[in-house]
Design an enzyme around this catalytic site. Structure first.
Site, short mmCIF file in Angstrom:
data_model
loop_
_atom_site.label_atom_id
_atom_site.label_comp_id
_atom_site.label_asym_id
_atom_site.label_seq_id
_atom_site.Cartn_x
_atom_site.Cartn_y
_atom_site.Cartn_z
N VAL B 18 0.83 -1.21 0.00
CA VAL B 18 0.00 0.00 0.00
C VAL B 18 0.86 1.25 0.00
O VAL B 18 0.61 2.20 -0.76
CB VAL B 18 -0.98 0.00 1.19
CG1 VAL B 18 -1.80 1.28 1.21
CG2 VAL B 18 -1.90 -1.22 1.12
N GLU B 133 -10.03 6.19 6.02
CA GLU B 133 -10.84 5.64 4.92
C GLU B 133 -10.32 4.28 4.47
O GLU B 133 -11.08 3.37 4.16
CB GLU B 133 -10.85 6.63 3.75
CG GLU B 133 -11.66 6.21 2.54
CD GLU B 133 -13.14 6.07 2.86
OE1 GLU B 133 -13.57 4.93 3.06
OE2 GLU B 133 -13.85 7.09 2.91
N GLY B 138 -10.96 -0.99 1.86
CA GLY B 138 -9.93 -0.61 0.89
C GLY B 138 -10.27 0.68 0.18
O GLY B 138 -10.41 1.73 0.82
N ILE B 140 -13.02 1.52 -1.29
CA ILE B 140 -14.43 1.92 -1.27
C ILE B 140 -14.61 3.11 -0.33
O ILE B 140 -14.24 3.03 0.84
CB ILE B 140 -15.32 0.76 -0.77
CG1 ILE B 140 -15.13 -0.48 -1.65
CG2 ILE B 140 -16.77 1.17 -0.72
CD1 ILE B 140 -15.82 -1.72 -1.09
N GLY B 191 -1.63 -16.19 -4.37
CA GLY B 191 -1.40 -14.92 -3.69
C GLY B 191 -2.66 -14.23 -3.21
O GLY B 191 -2.63 -13.09 -2.75
N GLU B 194 -2.92 -15.35 2.49
CA GLU B 194 -1.61 -15.35 3.13
C GLU B 194 -1.21 -16.78 3.51
O GLU B 194 -2.06 -17.66 3.64
CB GLU B 194 -1.67 -14.53 4.44
CG GLU B 194 -2.27 -13.16 4.29
CD GLU B 194 -1.22 -12.10 4.00
OE1 GLU B 194 -0.02 -12.41 4.07
OE2 GLU B 194 -1.61 -10.97 3.68
N ASP B 205 -10.08 -9.99 10.51
CA ASP B 205 -9.95 -8.82 9.65
C ASP B 205 -11.31 -8.14 9.45
O ASP B 205 -11.44 -6.92 9.61
CB ASP B 205 -9.36 -9.27 8.31
CG ASP B 205 -9.27 -8.15 7.29
OD1 ASP B 205 -8.38 -7.31 7.43
OD2 ASP B 205 -10.12 -8.11 6.37
N LYS B 209 -12.86 -4.32 10.80
CA LYS B 209 -13.49 -3.35 9.90
C LYS B 209 -14.92 -3.02 10.34
O LYS B 209 -15.33 -1.86 10.30
CB LYS B 209 -13.48 -3.90 8.48
CG LYS B 209 -12.05 -3.98 7.90
CD LYS B 209 -12.02 -4.78 6.61
CE LYS B 209 -10.62 -4.87 6.03
NZ LYS B 209 -10.55 -5.80 4.88
N GLY B 306 -5.42 -4.25 -1.99
CA GLY B 306 -4.57 -4.05 -3.16
C GLY B 306 -3.86 -2.71 -3.09
O GLY B 306 -4.28 -1.79 -2.38
#
Lengths: 445, 445
Positions: B18, B133, B138, B140, B191, B194, B205, B209, B306
């Site tokens: 990132v 954000e 991500g 969005i 990929g 993980e 995760d 969020k 991503g």
């Protein structure tokens, strides 16, 4: 968040469906806005032509007027909300409010779609903002996303289902196999379509919205008149059924692409793959697909119209202004002052695939001159289906083309119509290459 | 929009996937940000542990350091971007940057999901903002929508596909009929997952969020530890196939509802109707469904992870801060300082329908004690399907329940597991009543 709340006075012009929703929403949530944001939002003055609306909405007589001038002239009012629509007196309201230093919030897509550049300049001259979240996509926070959250991107494509009435009609045509006229009549009876449905079904409403969104997305000037416009009157149940068997759905899309050859902006019935996210948007709902070079493909979905959804967008804009005002921030003109004007790509230059349905004479030798006519204009055919809808003397034949240029397709259409074997070109529907919407985006890895 | 551009200096800590995207995006669009917004965004100092990253990303040696302290200590830097993730030294970076009056932009969902309240207070004390954000969804722009465009609403529900890895796995399980372990192994090879997939597949995760999003949406405090968490390891191809035949799809949803009985917040595999918008979200894509009392049902769709999509969110936050800084506005603390703390509704109180698949002995009389066990805990059955997966000695039987309480279901499950006739309770999947997400919304008319 301040311990000392500040009052922000709002004026509201127009108390129809949306205006009524705004009045109700502010009244209902006033305490919450105060607690959560420290903003005491007051509807200082509201105007409507019918005096009865004040009582219906619980607006005190001293806060109501039938003359919009009273709202704009009130020196205590910081923000004027215009929700009457149309050109006049909306234009005069904008001019009077902006020149007297008041911020404007509006859902008036017809006005903003044509005159936003002039009005934005006026706003900038007077150091105030025009905010128009409600003018495109109703409650969907798409303007905010383009102006704020996605500003790190170069926006490549904005493509959306921007009109609920036509999406409702197309959805019912698809699910019930009915033709346009039948569903329209039913939609009018149920209140989903206006008595005069022109602005919706002929694409004007969507064109205004795509003009506003593309102007913001591409930092340029696109007016409603720049948008190629074609409505859904000629889409038939047969076309929708054929589309389905080919793996497509038919949607009225507003499409704006920032291409190397200029801004390509258009509204027309479009075939898109059935597994595309926009294909899932049914009934009166709206959705806007946005592709940015960094963010990639995104979509924003919600109610494109209606009292409270549109009020949500209006009040979001009002609170953003109120927040800045209450902190004594210098509120900057929001809409781009059009420092650049990108060229427009004429519709004639469009390259796309086409679905063409012809009504032909049901006899031997019909196909040869038809195929010749396509070939003579450089259009090659990828698929031909004869439909089982013949009455013995004529039948439908569907042609799918490879990628062709719009001007060649128009010439081919004229040539087809002149053939003896062809009774009529019943429909020509563009098949959008949705993958190309992401041309120029970074690879997501 | 000013004629005089102002330089805003940014510090960037972390140059991984990132961070590298952010460095590239700022470099690529610097001229455009200058022209369109009058902001000269400069990457004044970047840090990473591997010195080689500077050259790879075209960062000049004098702007690079391997010690994050250099970034935070630079008096010219207005905004610090933290993209290293994890608890340490991310916590120390936040504390050092905030106390020295620098704004923070971060994608660190693990840290913010647990400690945002303390960090937000620290930010407020020093008059700076934390913007996050990129920490949920991500690219969005969902945080922006909740904090700005939708602030006129009382948010009723936030429900989303918040983890791309699990959505990728579930999508492939559904389309290819494969079991979890097979697809996970393949996803790791490609990929998409993980080497240690725990944070993704066990729901941590997504829980971080949904904690962040529900805190913002409901103006309250929800931490990751408050979120009921169940991953997708026990979902089988058989369950997904059954779901399909019943008109459902299985998605790992993060669901947060602001109910009269408290905030209901949870992550678990969920059956939703196949025609729901969230059901169309496939592969590694994310989407967040938000229902507000005024706006009604909305959805925000895009890449949840991503390099460039996440960078889009980070740079959007940076430009918002830079815009305010360049206009000398007082930038307010953005994240709610938690003036209210709503009670949480324990998972035991959840009322929902359940899909239960049992492995039972394939012999006469098996069903009676099973049905009795459900009934003994007050759970009534709406449908029973015996699957054709038996090997002669045992087979699967699927039960759909009417609405039941989670604690009763847990007790019934224990009772079922104790039965001789039952080999195992192979899976229990909650069937979400998606219509109830809009309970309390205004009618759209």
């Amino acid at each position: 968040m301040d311990s000392t709340a500040r009052t922000v006075n709002v004026g509201l012009i127009g108390l129809g469906t949306v205006g009524g929703g705004v009045a109700r929403l502010i009244e209902r949530h006033r305490d919450e806005y105060l607690k959560a944001y420290g903003i005491d939002l007051r509807l200082k003055k509201a105007s409507a032509l019918e005096p009865g609306r004040a009582a219906e909405l619980g607006i005190a007589p001293e806060n109501f007027t039938t003359d919009w001038h009273d709202v704009v002239a009130d020196p205590d009012i910081d923000i004027v909300i215009e929700l009457i629509g149309g050109d006049h007196p909306a234009t005069e309201i904008f001019e009077a409010a902006l020149t007297s230093g008041k911020h404007m919030v509006s859902a008036n897509k017809a006005l903003l779609g044509r005159h936003v550049e002039r009005l934005a300049k006026l706003a900038a001259e007077h150091g105030v903002q025009i905010r128009c979240e409600a003018s495109a996509g109703g409650g969907i926070p798409i303007v905010n996303a383009l102006e704020h959250a996605l500003v790190g991107n170069e926006i490549l494509t904005v493509a959306g289902i921007l009109n609920g009435t036509t999406n409702y009609i197309l959805t019912r045509m698809a699910s019930e196999g009915l033709d346009f006229a039948e569903v329209l009549a039913d939609a009018q009876r149920l209140g989903y379509a206006e008595a005069d449905p022109t602005a919706d079904v002929d694409g004007f409403d969507a064109a205004s919205k795509v003009a506003i969104l593309s102007s913001i997305a591409f930092h340029t000037r696109v007016t409603t008149d720049d948008v190629f416009q074609e409505g859904i009157r000629n889409v038939s149940a047969a076309d929708i059924a054929q589309a389905k068997s080919l793996g497509y759905v038919v949607k009225l899309l507003g499409i704006a692409r920032n291409t190397a050859d200029g801004v390509d902006v258009r509204v027309h019935p479009t075939m898109i793959p059935a597994d595309h996210m926009l294909a899932s948007v049914s009934g009166a709902m709206n959705a806007v697909y946005v592709v940015g070079d960094a963010v990639g493909e995104t979509m924003f979905y919600g109610a494109g119209a209606g009292s409270f959804p549109t009020a949500s967008a209006v009040v979001g804009d009002v609170l953003a202004l109120a927040d800045a005002i209450s902190h004594n921030d210098k509120v900057q003109a929001e809409i781009e002052p059009y420092q650049r004007v990108l060229p427009l790509r004429p519709i004639d230059e469009l390259e796309t695939r086409y679905y063409v349905r012809l009504l032909v004479k049901d006899e031997v030798g019909t196909l040869a001159p038809v195929v010749d006519a396509f070939a003579a204009h450089g259009i090659s055919i990828s698929q031909i289906n004869q439909l089982q809808d013949g009455d013995g003397s004529r039948c439908s034949v569907v042609f799918l083309t490879h990628t062709a240029r719009e001007r060649d397709m128009a010439a081919a259409r004229a040539a087809l119509e002149a053939l003896d074997a062809v009774e009529s070109v019943a429909s020509v529907i563009r098949i959008e290459d949705v993958a190309s919407w992401a041309d120029g985006a970074e690879k997501n890895d």
